[in-house]
Scaffold this active site. Structure first.
Site, PDB file in Angstrom:
ATOM      1  N   ARG A   1       0.847  -1.190   0.000  1.00 17.92           N
ATOM      2  CA  ARG A   1       0.000   0.000   0.000  1.00 17.92           C
ATOM      3  C   ARG A   1       0.880   1.237   0.000  1.00 17.92           C
ATOM      4  O   ARG A   1       2.058   1.194   0.379  1.00 17.92           O
ATOM      5  CB  ARG A   1      -0.927   0.019   1.205  1.00 17.92           C
ATOM      6  CG  ARG A   1      -0.234   0.197   2.552  1.00 17.92           C
ATOM      7  CD  ARG A   1      -1.286   0.484   3.615  1.00 17.92           C
ATOM      8  NE  ARG A   1      -0.753   0.540   4.971  1.00 17.92           N
ATOM      9  CZ  ARG A   1      -0.190   1.612   5.521  1.00 17.92           C
ATOM     10  NH1 ARG A   1       0.004   2.707   4.807  1.00 17.92           N
ATOM     11  NH2 ARG A   1       0.224   1.578   6.779  1.00 17.92           N
TER      12      ARG A   1
ATOM     13  N   ASP B  41       9.812   6.966  12.305  1.00 20.63           N
ATOM     14  CA  ASP B  41       8.582   7.003  11.508  1.00 20.63           C
ATOM     15  C   ASP B  41       8.521   8.333  10.757  1.00 20.63           C
ATOM     16  O   ASP B  41       9.483   8.748  10.130  1.00 20.63           O
ATOM     17  CB  ASP B  41       7.384   6.789  12.445  1.00 20.63           C
ATOM     18  CG  ASP B  41       6.130   6.288  11.740  1.00 20.63           C
ATOM     19  OD1 ASP B  41       5.893   6.683  10.593  1.00 20.63           O
ATOM     20  OD2 ASP B  41       5.370   5.516  12.356  1.00 20.63           O
TER      21      ASP B  41
END
Length: 301
Positions: free
Chosen positions: A106, A204
């Site tokens: 994705r 992140d």
């Protein structure tokens, strides 16, 4: 070098969102709103700090991976492996382009450069296989694969002078920097900025400030840290949540840091200890950010 620790009491809750996987906060100077997504609830959300209003729209996809502002006021939303255009007034979606085909991946983190190109990565849905890639998407829908061998694309950001691109692979536990040519949209000279392979820590989402510092959220690490351009950490903000996911600067003066977060992977006991898990958090006055670049207005329709 002395590392500044920001007091945890300075971290506030901006929105009690309870996101499963909140991500990609972006400040829109035109609307005066903070926009972000909940990837796993397929929500595109906004927050107006002037009024406290929180709005959310749900879309029909498996994952709403990230977003970008555009020059015409619409949004580009990452739906699974394609990009959709969200009309500003109606919220209706139209197909823009497909980025990948046929892979169990994705779309994930992305960011627009100063020339209006979207740099966006894909990731393995099982968080293990190096099946992801980094792509460059033009305003006319042209998609160019930059490199592959990526597990989880994250932390895409550009230095204030537009000479450096930052990129993180969260499940390889590394952040890299590249020399960036703003004129032709190419990168070269890949080198490691930070390496956490020994500890397994997970850098992140990221953003830069006006002085060139790279602010990075650590998923499962409970903190946000600022890297100097030489790779040394000079500031750490302990978070009241285990899973901060991404950061951006917002507000009229771009001096409020917004931090998205996630409830994902936390059990009931952890959630009971972390009432702010999944909320949109805010820290005021620690640095000043830069306005987000907008995707080219060379869009169909």
């Amino acid at each position: 070098m002395t590392v500044t620790i920001i007091a945890a009491q300075k971290v506030e809750t901006a929105v009690e969102a309870a996101d499963v996987l909140g991500e990609t906060p972006l400040w829109c100077d035109r609307s005066g709103r903070l926009w972000w997504v909940d990837i796993e609830r397929q929500l595109h959300q906004s927050f107006d700090p002037a009024t406290g209003a929180h709005q959310a729209s749900r879309y029909d996809c498996r994952f709403l991976g990230s977003q970008a502002l555009t020059s015409d006021g619409s949004h580009i939303l990452a739906h699974d492996l394609s990009l959709r255009r969200r009309e500003a007034a109606s919220g209706l979606l139209s197909h823009f382009c497909d980025v990948e085909y046929g892979l169990d991946n994705r779309l994930n983190d992305g960011r627009v450069d100063a020339r209006g190109r979207l740099w966006i990565g894909t990731m393995d849905n099982h968080l293990q296989r190096p099946s992801g890639s980094l792509y460059r998407v033009e305003g006319n829908g042209t998609v160019t694969r930059i490199f592959g061998d990526v597990i989880v694309s994250n932390g895409i950001a550009f230095s204030p002078d537009n000479r450096t691109l930052y990129f993180t692979d969260t499940r390889r536990y590394r952040t890299w920097q590249f020399d960036f040519d703003i004129d032709d949209g190419t990168i070269r000279n890949r080198r490691v900025l930070a390496d956490y392979t020994a500890s397994g820590e997970r850098p992140d989402g990221a953003c830069v400030d006006t002085e060139g510092g790279l602010w990075t959220a650590f998923f499962s690490g409970g903190r946000v840290a600022r890297y100097r351009p030489d790779g040394r950490i000079d500031t750490v903000i302990p978070m009241p949540v285990t899973n901060p996911t991404c950061v951006c600067f917002g507000g009229s003066d771009l001096r409020t840091m917004y931090v998205s977060s996630a409830r994902k992977f936390l059990d009931h006991q952890q959630l009971s200890r972390e009432p702010q898990a999944g909320h949109l958090l805010a820290v005021h006055g620690i640095a000043q950010g830069l306005p987000e670049h907008r995707f080219s207005n060379n869009l169909p329709g």
